[in-house]
Design a protein around this motif. Structure first.
Motif, PDB file in Angstrom:
ATOM      1  N   CYS A  88     -28.916   6.121  -4.820  1.00  0.00           N
ATOM      2  CA  CYS A  88     -27.862   6.978  -4.335  1.00  0.00           C
ATOM      3  C   CYS A  88     -27.867   7.370  -2.554  1.00  0.00           C
ATOM      4  O   CYS A  88     -26.931   7.199  -1.785  1.00  0.00           O
ATOM      5  CB  CYS A  88     -27.715   8.515  -4.827  1.00  0.00           C
ATOM      6  SG  CYS A  88     -27.151   8.573  -6.666  1.00  0.00           S
ATOM      7  N   VAL A  89     -29.233   7.432  -2.300  1.00  0.00           N
ATOM      8  CA  VAL A  89     -29.144   7.495  -0.812  1.00  0.00           C
ATOM      9  C   VAL A  89     -28.964   6.328  -0.068  1.00  0.00           C
ATOM     10  O   VAL A  89     -28.468   6.129   0.972  1.00  0.00           O
ATOM     11  CB  VAL A  89     -31.008   8.089  -0.513  1.00  0.00           C
ATOM     12  CG1 VAL A  89     -31.213   7.773   0.980  1.00  0.00           C
ATOM     13  CG2 VAL A  89     -31.161   9.314  -0.925  1.00  0.00           C
ATOM     14  N   PHE A  90     -29.406   5.131  -0.675  1.00  0.00           N
ATOM     15  CA  PHE A  90     -29.109   3.916   0.090  1.00  0.00           C
ATOM     16  C   PHE A  90     -27.531   3.532   0.271  1.00  0.00           C
ATOM     17  O   PHE A  90     -26.916   3.298   1.182  1.00  0.00           O
ATOM     18  CB  PHE A  90     -29.738   2.789  -0.742  1.00  0.00           C
ATOM     19  CG  PHE A  90     -31.331   2.606  -0.551  1.00  0.00           C
ATOM     20  CD1 PHE A  90     -31.918   3.337   0.486  1.00  0.00           C
ATOM     21  CD2 PHE A  90     -31.883   1.618  -1.448  1.00  0.00           C
ATOM     22  CE1 PHE A  90     -33.229   3.103   0.483  1.00  0.00           C
ATOM     23  CE2 PHE A  90     -33.299   1.525  -1.356  1.00  0.00           C
ATOM     24  CZ  PHE A  90     -33.938   2.333  -0.360  1.00  0.00           C
ATOM     25  N   GLY A  91     -26.931   4.139  -0.945  1.00  0.00           N
ATOM     26  CA  GLY A  91     -25.327   4.015  -1.093  1.00  0.00           C
ATOM     27  C   GLY A  91     -24.915   4.909   0.050  1.00  0.00           C
ATOM     28  O   GLY A  91     -23.757   4.313   0.605  1.00  0.00           O
ATOM     29  N   LEU A  92     -25.333   6.112  -0.051  1.00  0.00           N
ATOM     30  CA  LEU A  92     -24.774   6.984   1.041  1.00  0.00           C
ATOM     31  C   LEU A  92     -24.862   6.363   2.451  1.00  0.00           C
ATOM     32  O   LEU A  92     -23.864   6.499   3.520  1.00  0.00           O
ATOM     33  CB  LEU A  92     -25.410   8.390   0.931  1.00  0.00           C
ATOM     34  CG  LEU A  92     -24.979   9.273  -0.200  1.00  0.00           C
ATOM     35  CD1 LEU A  92     -25.695  10.376  -0.273  1.00  0.00           C
ATOM     36  CD2 LEU A  92     -23.587   9.864   0.053  1.00  0.00           C
ATOM     37  N   GLU A  93     -26.049   5.766   2.752  1.00  0.00           N
ATOM     38  CA  GLU A  93     -26.197   5.365   4.262  1.00  0.00           C
ATOM     39  C   GLU A  93     -25.144   4.254   4.365  1.00  0.00           C
ATOM     40  O   GLU A  93     -24.895   4.082   5.379  1.00  0.00           O
ATOM     41  CB  GLU A  93     -27.848   4.902   4.132  1.00  0.00           C
ATOM     42  CG  GLU A  93     -28.690   5.886   4.495  1.00  0.00           C
ATOM     43  CD  GLU A  93     -30.004   5.400   4.417  1.00  0.00           C
ATOM     44  OE1 GLU A  93     -30.369   4.072   4.381  1.00  0.00           O
ATOM     45  OE2 GLU A  93     -30.910   6.075   4.809  1.00  0.00           O
ATOM     46  N   ARG A  94     -25.045   3.328   3.492  1.00  0.00           N
ATOM     47  CA  ARG A  94     -24.125   2.248   3.655  1.00  0.00           C
ATOM     48  C   ARG A  94     -22.687   2.547   3.707  1.00  0.00           C
ATOM     49  O   ARG A  94     -21.854   2.342   4.734  1.00  0.00           O
ATOM     50  CB  ARG A  94     -24.036   1.308   2.347  1.00  0.00           C
ATOM     51  CG  ARG A  94     -25.162   0.396   2.410  1.00  0.00           C
ATOM     52  CD  ARG A  94     -25.109  -0.671   1.405  1.00  0.00           C
ATOM     53  NE  ARG A  94     -25.685  -1.990   2.122  1.00  0.00           N
ATOM     54  CZ  ARG A  94     -25.762  -3.150   1.696  1.00  0.00           C
ATOM     55  NH1 ARG A  94     -24.852  -3.140   0.724  1.00  0.00           N
ATOM     56  NH2 ARG A  94     -26.175  -4.137   2.221  1.00  0.00           N
ATOM     57  N   ILE A  95     -22.239   3.755   3.009  1.00  0.00           N
ATOM     58  CA  ILE A  95     -20.903   4.289   3.125  1.00  0.00           C
ATOM     59  C   ILE A  95     -20.872   4.894   4.541  1.00  0.00           C
ATOM     60  O   ILE A  95     -19.768   4.752   5.278  1.00  0.00           O
ATOM     61  CB  ILE A  95     -20.604   5.324   2.153  1.00  0.00           C
ATOM     62  CG1 ILE A  95     -20.416   4.766   0.666  1.00  0.00           C
ATOM     63  CG2 ILE A  95     -19.495   6.381   2.295  1.00  0.00           C
ATOM     64  CD1 ILE A  95     -20.360   5.630  -0.608  1.00  0.00           C
ATOM     65  N   LEU A  96     -21.905   5.494   5.024  1.00  0.00           N
ATOM     66  CA  LEU A  96     -21.656   6.287   6.349  1.00  0.00           C
ATOM     67  C   LEU A  96     -21.758   5.230   7.434  1.00  0.00           C
ATOM     68  O   LEU A  96     -21.002   5.320   8.609  1.00  0.00           O
ATOM     69  CB  LEU A  96     -22.867   7.178   6.404  1.00  0.00           C
ATOM     70  CG  LEU A  96     -22.580   8.386   5.749  1.00  0.00           C
ATOM     71  CD1 LEU A  96     -24.070   9.347   5.871  1.00  0.00           C
ATOM     72  CD2 LEU A  96     -21.735   9.456   6.043  1.00  0.00           C
ATOM     73  N   LYS A  97     -22.400   4.118   7.366  1.00  0.00           N
ATOM     74  CA  LYS A  97     -22.266   2.960   8.283  1.00  0.00           C
ATOM     75  C   LYS A  97     -20.846   2.492   8.498  1.00  0.00           C
ATOM     76  O   LYS A  97     -20.465   2.155   9.506  1.00  0.00           O
ATOM     77  CB  LYS A  97     -23.448   2.147   8.132  1.00  0.00           C
ATOM     78  CG  LYS A  97     -24.678   2.305   8.320  1.00  0.00           C
ATOM     79  CD  LYS A  97     -25.803   1.316   8.021  1.00  0.00           C
ATOM     80  CE  LYS A  97     -27.224   1.784   8.536  1.00  0.00           C
ATOM     81  NZ  LYS A  97     -28.175   0.667   8.208  1.00  0.00           N
ATOM     82  N   GLN A  98     -20.447   2.301   7.316  1.00  0.00           N
ATOM     83  CA  GLN A  98     -18.975   1.711   7.076  1.00  0.00           C
ATOM     84  C   GLN A  98     -17.837   2.674   7.853  1.00  0.00           C
ATOM     85  O   GLN A  98     -16.868   2.177   8.349  1.00  0.00           O
ATOM     86  CB  GLN A  98     -18.622   1.319   5.920  1.00  0.00           C
ATOM     87  CG  GLN A  98     -19.537   0.181   5.279  1.00  0.00           C
ATOM     88  CD  GLN A  98     -18.902  -0.313   4.078  1.00  0.00           C
ATOM     89  OE1 GLN A  98     -18.271   0.514   3.368  1.00  0.00           O
ATOM     90  NE2 GLN A  98     -19.636  -1.496   3.630  1.00  0.00           N
ATOM     91  N   ILE A  99     -18.130   3.966   7.692  1.00  0.00           N
ATOM     92  CA  ILE A  99     -17.197   4.929   8.149  1.00  0.00           C
ATOM     93  C   ILE A  99     -17.294   5.000   9.830  1.00  0.00           C
ATOM     94  O   ILE A  99     -16.180   5.081  10.319  1.00  0.00           O
ATOM     95  CB  ILE A  99     -17.657   6.336   7.599  1.00  0.00           C
ATOM     96  CG1 ILE A  99     -16.903   6.279   6.012  1.00  0.00           C
ATOM     97  CG2 ILE A  99     -16.612   7.452   8.419  1.00  0.00           C
ATOM     98  CD1 ILE A  99     -17.240   7.575   5.477  1.00  0.00           C
ATOM     99  N   LYS A 100     -18.418   4.741  10.360  1.00  0.00           N
ATOM    100  CA  LYS A 100     -18.629   4.616  11.745  1.00  0.00           C
ATOM    101  C   LYS A 100     -18.094   3.425  12.409  1.00  0.00           C
ATOM    102  O   LYS A 100     -17.640   3.168  13.000  1.00  0.00           O
ATOM    103  CB  LYS A 100     -20.110   4.846  12.045  1.00  0.00           C
ATOM    104  CG  LYS A 100     -20.681   6.159  11.707  1.00  0.00           C
ATOM    105  CD  LYS A 100     -22.225   6.428  12.193  1.00  0.00           C
ATOM    106  CE  LYS A 100     -22.773   7.807  11.906  1.00  0.00           C
ATOM    107  NZ  LYS A 100     -24.056   7.736  12.195  1.00  0.00           N
TER     108      LYS A 100
END
Length: 133
Positions: A121-133
């Protein structure tokens, strides 16, 4: 469950998670050795509590959470963890343990499964946040 009780479980999870991660990566013990070392100490403390007839029905969840946190601390150094990662993973682990653990009864590997889901979940959240930026 009261908020303070939940937060105390999260804090316990965070400490054991960080300790195992630290032994694994900073002290170079390796994931299995670090997890086993911490789990051995936790197991000895648990046995002492049993022998002293302490109220284990209250502490049982804490011991299980600590054992699961050692699994989270086994993650490889390929992913550098930030303090926020430890905190979020600990919250997710404790929430899943508290609310979903009855679903996994009979499957085996309850703590490892919940630990894996928390880290992913944490790895997924990090990837999502990187794609949003």
């Amino acid at each position: 469950m009261s908020t303070m009780l939940f937060l105390s479980k999260v804090l316990c999870c965070f400490i054991i998670y960080w300790l195992t991660y630290h032994l694994n990566n900073t002290r170079k013990l390796g994931g299995v050795t670090a997890s086993a070392s911490v789990a051995l100490v936790i197991g000895i403390i648990y046995q002492i509590c049993i022998e002293k007839n302490l109220h284990l029905y209250f502490f049982k969840d804490y011991f299980l959470i600590m054992m699961g946190a050692t699994f989270m601390g086994m993650i490889a150094k390929l992913h550098e963890h930030k303090k926020l990662d430890f905190i979020i993973s600990s919250f997710i682990f404790c929430a899943l343990f508290q609310h979903v653990s009855t679903f996994f009864i009979g499957f085996g590997g309850l703590l490892g499964t919940i630990a894996c889901i928390s880290i992913l979940c944490v790895f997924g959240l990090e990837r999502i946040l990187k794609q949003i930026k």
